[in-house]
Enzyme design. Structure first.
Site, PDB file in Angstrom:
ATOM      1  N   LYS A 151     -60.002 -30.041 -15.836  1.00 17.44           N
ATOM      2  CA  LYS A 151     -60.753 -30.837 -14.881  1.00 17.44           C
ATOM      3  C   LYS A 151     -61.655 -29.985 -13.985  1.00 17.44           C
ATOM      4  O   LYS A 151     -61.544 -28.771 -13.940  1.00 17.44           O
ATOM      5  CB  LYS A 151     -59.794 -31.696 -14.029  1.00 17.44           C
ATOM      6  CG  LYS A 151     -58.976 -32.679 -14.870  1.00 17.44           C
ATOM      7  CD  LYS A 151     -59.853 -33.637 -15.643  1.00 17.44           C
ATOM      8  CE  LYS A 151     -59.083 -34.747 -16.339  1.00 17.44           C
ATOM      9  NZ  LYS A 151     -58.160 -34.336 -17.389  1.00 17.44           N
TER      10      LYS A 151
HETATM   11  C1  LIG Z   1     -59.472 -40.702 -17.776  1.00 16.09           C
HETATM   12  C2  LIG Z   1     -58.174 -40.004 -17.558  1.00 16.09           C
HETATM   13  N1  LIG Z   1     -57.172 -40.668 -16.961  1.00 16.09           N
HETATM   14  C3  LIG Z   1     -55.984 -40.092 -16.727  1.00 16.09           C
HETATM   15  C4  LIG Z   1     -55.751 -38.781 -17.071  1.00 16.09           C
HETATM   16  C5  LIG Z   1     -54.406 -38.213 -16.841  1.00 16.09           C
HETATM   17  O1  LIG Z   1     -54.386 -37.099 -16.056  1.00 16.09           O
HETATM   18  P1  LIG Z   1     -53.278 -35.968 -16.269  1.00 16.09           P
HETATM   19  O2  LIG Z   1     -53.649 -35.199 -17.492  1.00 16.09           O
HETATM   20  O3  LIG Z   1     -53.379 -35.159 -15.021  1.00 16.09           O
HETATM   21  O4  LIG Z   1     -51.966 -36.647 -16.399  1.00 16.09           O
HETATM   22  C6  LIG Z   1     -56.776 -38.049 -17.671  1.00 16.09           C
HETATM   23  C7  LIG Z   1     -56.636 -36.626 -18.013  1.00 16.09           C
HETATM   24  O5  LIG Z   1     -56.244 -35.919 -18.593  1.00 16.09           O
HETATM   25  C8  LIG Z   1     -58.017 -38.674 -17.950  1.00 16.09           C
HETATM   26  O6  LIG Z   1     -58.990 -38.002 -18.553  1.00 16.09           O
END
Ligand SMILES: Cc1ncc(COP(=O)(O)O)c(C=O)c1O
Length: 416
Positions: A199
């Site tokens: 990110k």
């Molecule tokens: C659109 C979206 N929502 C939710 C997530 C979930 O985040 P995390 O990987 O921190 O659990 C991600 C990322 O990886 C994402 O790209």
């Protein structure tokens, strides 16, 4: 066949990797060292010292009233839905074109995901499709601000008001992106962010949840901290079964400096994106996704989205072009970011494990349950995703990217 393409043994345009990951200044390392030397790396007391510092800074930059730092962006969505009063069996409408975590978070609280198609212009959820999918069981809408796009918040908030639904913005891609001059995440009832490694800001893993109402925030704090009600987040009635989803102080310490440095890096990316878009448009076959919607007052560049038109490349499929580009040392992504959710093997949902889906979907949720032609076309044929790591270096990086694309274009006949 002889060809200059690296795919066929030619010399690649670029052999150096693009710069990856955050850069830490001396002050950032000091902040991290302070946490290490304090001996308290974790999340207790909740919120802990670095958590408080980061939450105050991040909320201040977002213009958010309340925020909690937590384990990752997936659990942040689950916590948000529960804090907003979504219960087992409630339907939650979201986009069919997103990372699986968006929809998994709905399933993880035993709610029922309803996937709808995207707007062909922005590839974010189509408000008309959302409205058409509302049933008496619908409780929430989860729009995703995808790549450098922003979902049509005006239309979605109006639909939510009309049907008495809550809106949870998934801002995992969109830190500090602005709709009508106000950061995304603060338009709906809650907004969720991710700090996973890829990110725009990262603590390795991590997430953040902002809430409009104090009670939602207090419920979220409690849910993240094993259901505890402590002074400062005890304003709601009763108790809920929580999780340990606390973010740690060590993670929070990595993020403060990235907020401080954000605008400088954002300006560099913006200027690189402009160069890239101009160059790709000249080469042909790549169109930027999203028009110049004046309501989008600031874009974020976690991933920049382009629409590939195979007709302008002699009918050669996107995947073949991306394969040739990768061999040249330039990684644009397509299907890896993402398959449409109803065809994504990671989004495997059975009633045996998640019984609340049975009424709507039977034993399994599957491709036959959804009609998402725009998502399919974007995912399988058209989408090209350019990660911010390709756009954070000097402008000469963009020159090299364009050189690689032009080279592949010149040799397109060899790709057939
Ligand atoms: C659109 C979206 N929502 C939710 C997530 C979930 O985040 P995390 O990987 O921190 O659990 C991600 C990322 O990886 C994402 O790209």
């Amino acid at each position: 066949m002889t060809s200059e393409l690296a795919l066929f043994g030619g010399t690649p345009v670029r052999t150096e990797p693009f710069p990856e990951g955050p850069r830490f200044r001396e002050r950032d390392l000091e902040r991290i060292r302070e946490v290490v030397e304090s001996g308290n790396l974790g999340g207790i007391p909740f919120p802990n010292r670095a958590h408080r510092e980061f939450a105050e800074l991040f909320c201040g930059r977002l213009g958010a009233r309340h925020g909690v730092f937590l384990a990752n962006g997936t659990v942040s969505l689950s916590v948000a839905l529960r804090a907003l009063g979504v219960h087992a069996g409630d339907e939650v409408i979201t986009t069919g074109y997103t990372w699986m975590g968006t929809a998994a978070a709905i399933v993880h609280i035993n709610a029922v995901p309803v996937l709808v198609d995207i707007d062909p212009n922005t590839w974010c959820v189509d408000p008309a499709a959302v409205e058409a999918a509302i049933t008496p069981r619908t409780r929430a809408i989860v729009p995703v601000h995808l790549g450098n796009q922003i979902a049509d918040l005006d239309a979605l908030l109006a639909i939510a008001r009309k049907h008495d639904l809550v809106v949870l913005e998934d801002c995992a891609h969109a830190h500090f992106a602005e709709w009508r001059g106000q950061c995304v995440g603060t338009h709906g009832d809650a907004g969720s962010f991710s700090f996973e490694s890829s990110k725009i800001m990262t603590s390795g893993e991590g997430g953040f949840l902002v809430s409009r109402e104090e009670t939602t925030h207090h419920r979220a704090m409690s849910l993240v901290n094993c259901g505890r009600k402590e002074e400062g987040y005890d304003s709601f009635e009763g108790r809920m079964l929580g999780w340990n989803n606390r973010g740690t102080d060590l993670q929070a310490a990595f993020l403060v400096g990235q907020v401080e440095q954000h605008d400088e890096l954002h300006a560099r990316r913006k200027s690189n994106v402009e160069l890239l878009t101009k160059g790709l448009t000249e080469i042909g076959g790549f169109t930027p996704v999203g028009d110049d919607d004046p309501r989008v007052t600031r874009r974020q560049y976690y991933e920049v989205l382009y629409r590939f038109d195979a007709e302008q490349w002699g009918g050669v499929h996107r995947d073949r072009v991306l394969e040739a580009l990768l061999a040249e040392g330039v990684e644009f992504e397509g299907i890896t970011f993402y398959p449409p959710l109803h065809r994504d093997s990671l989004f495997t949902v059975s009633a045996q494990d998640w019984p609340m889906i049975r009424d709507r979907y039977g034993d399994h949720l599957g491709p036959e349950d959804f009609h998402l032609p725009v998502s399919e076309r974007a995912a399988f044929d058209e989408s090209v995703w350019v990660h911010h790591s390709l756009l954070t270096g000097p402008a000469s990086d963009v020159d090299q990217i364009l050189e690689a694309v032009a080279k592949v274009r010149r040799n397109v006949d060899a790709l057939r």
